[in-house]
Write a protein that holds these residues in place. Sequence first.
Motif, PDB file in Angstrom:
ATOM      1  N   THR A 119       0.829  -1.757   0.170  1.00 11.81           N
ATOM      2  CA  THR A 119       0.115  -0.215  -0.044  1.00 11.81           C
ATOM      3  C   THR A 119       1.201   0.849  -0.199  1.00 11.81           C
ATOM      4  O   THR A 119       1.611   0.919   1.043  1.00 11.81           O
ATOM      5  N   PHE A 120       0.203   2.645  -0.820  1.00 14.43           N
ATOM      6  CA  PHE A 120       1.044   3.257  -0.976  1.00 14.43           C
ATOM      7  C   PHE A 120       0.356   4.347  -0.390  1.00 14.43           C
ATOM      8  O   PHE A 120      -1.230   4.675  -0.104  1.00 14.43           O
ATOM      9  N   HIS A 121       1.087   4.717   1.246  1.00 15.75           N
ATOM     10  CA  HIS A 121       0.580   6.016   1.951  1.00 15.75           C
ATOM     11  C   HIS A 121       0.202   7.014   2.040  1.00 15.75           C
ATOM     12  O   HIS A 121       0.697   7.135   0.453  1.00 15.75           O
ATOM     13  N   ARG A 122      -0.404   7.896   2.775  1.00 18.89           N
ATOM     14  CA  ARG A 122      -0.456   9.279   2.724  1.00 18.89           C
ATOM     15  C   ARG A 122       0.362  10.202   2.573  1.00 18.89           C
ATOM     16  O   ARG A 122       0.240  11.131   2.172  1.00 18.89           O
ATOM     17  N   ALA A 123       1.485  10.037   2.512  1.00 23.64           N
ATOM     18  CA  ALA A 123       2.522  10.940   2.059  1.00 23.64           C
ATOM     19  C   ALA A 123       1.963  10.628   0.632  1.00 23.64           C
ATOM     20  O   ALA A 123       2.599  12.487  -0.355  1.00 23.64           O
ATOM     21  N   PHE A 124       1.315  10.351  -0.502  1.00 17.23           N
ATOM     22  CA  PHE A 124       0.461  10.335  -1.729  1.00 17.23           C
ATOM     23  C   PHE A 124      -0.170  12.523  -0.926  1.00 17.23           C
ATOM     24  O   PHE A 124      -0.036  12.776  -2.300  1.00 17.23           O
TER      25      PHE A 124
END
Length: 246
Positions: A119-124
Motif C-alpha cells: 500500500t502507498f500511504h498518505r505521503a501521496f
Amino acid sequence: MYKIEICTNSVESCLQAQKGGAYRVELCAGIPEGGTTPSYGETAVARKLLNIKLNIIIRPRGGDFLYSDVEHEVMLNDIMMAKKLGVDGVVIGCLTADGKIDMVRNKELIDAAEGMSVTFHRAFDMCKDPFESLEQIITLGCDTLLTSGQRPTAIEGVSLLSELVAKADGRIEIMPGSGVNEENIAKLAKETKATVFHFSAREPIDSKMKYRNPNLKMGGTVVSIDEFIQNVTDADKVQRTIDKLK
C-alpha cells in the motif's frame, strides 16, 4: 463488496478490529505522528493472534517523507523483519524534495517486499500533482493507495477521491482514509465509488493507575497527550460503521 482496513495502534486494537469484522488491519506505532513502524514484538504477537490480514507501516519517523540513506536502510530491514514474521503487506511512501514520487527508493522497498502486498500511504497527499503521482504509483506496482484526497479528511477530499477512483479504473484500489466514520462512510462510498475504506474506530479508555503524578508529563509540556488515557479500537464501533455500508 466492501473491504474494511482498520488502522490499529496495538495488538488489543488489532483483536478488536478482527472481532468487529475488519478485512485487514494496518498496525502502527506513533499514531500522533501519523504512524511509524511497530516493534518486532508487537508485530510478532499480532501475527500470532490474528486470523485476518495484517499490514504494517514502514516509516522510521514522523515528519516528511524525504528519507536519508540511513533511514532507507532502516526501512529495508524493517521490511525483511515483516516478511520473516509472516506479515501480509507493507505500507510505504517516499517522496523527492520537489513533492514527487521517489521512483528509485519506492521500487527498492517494493522489490524487498516481494510476495507481500504493498500500500502507498498518505505521503501521496503531500504530492504536488496527484494525477501524475497516481500513474507513478500504479507503474510501481502498488496494490492500494491510501489517501484523504489531499485534504485533512476524506469527506473534505471527496471530489478528488472520486476522480482518483475513476482514473484508477480498477488498476489499483483507492482507499479513502482520515476521518472516516459511521456518520460519513455511506456518503463516501456513494460519491467516490470506492470499495475499500480505512479508519480507526478508537475509543478512549481510562488508565487503571490509581496514583497519578500531576507534576510532569513523559512527553514534555509541548505534547498534548493525556498519558492516563488509552485509545483502543472498539469492535462495536467497527461493526456499526461496516453496517452503514449494507
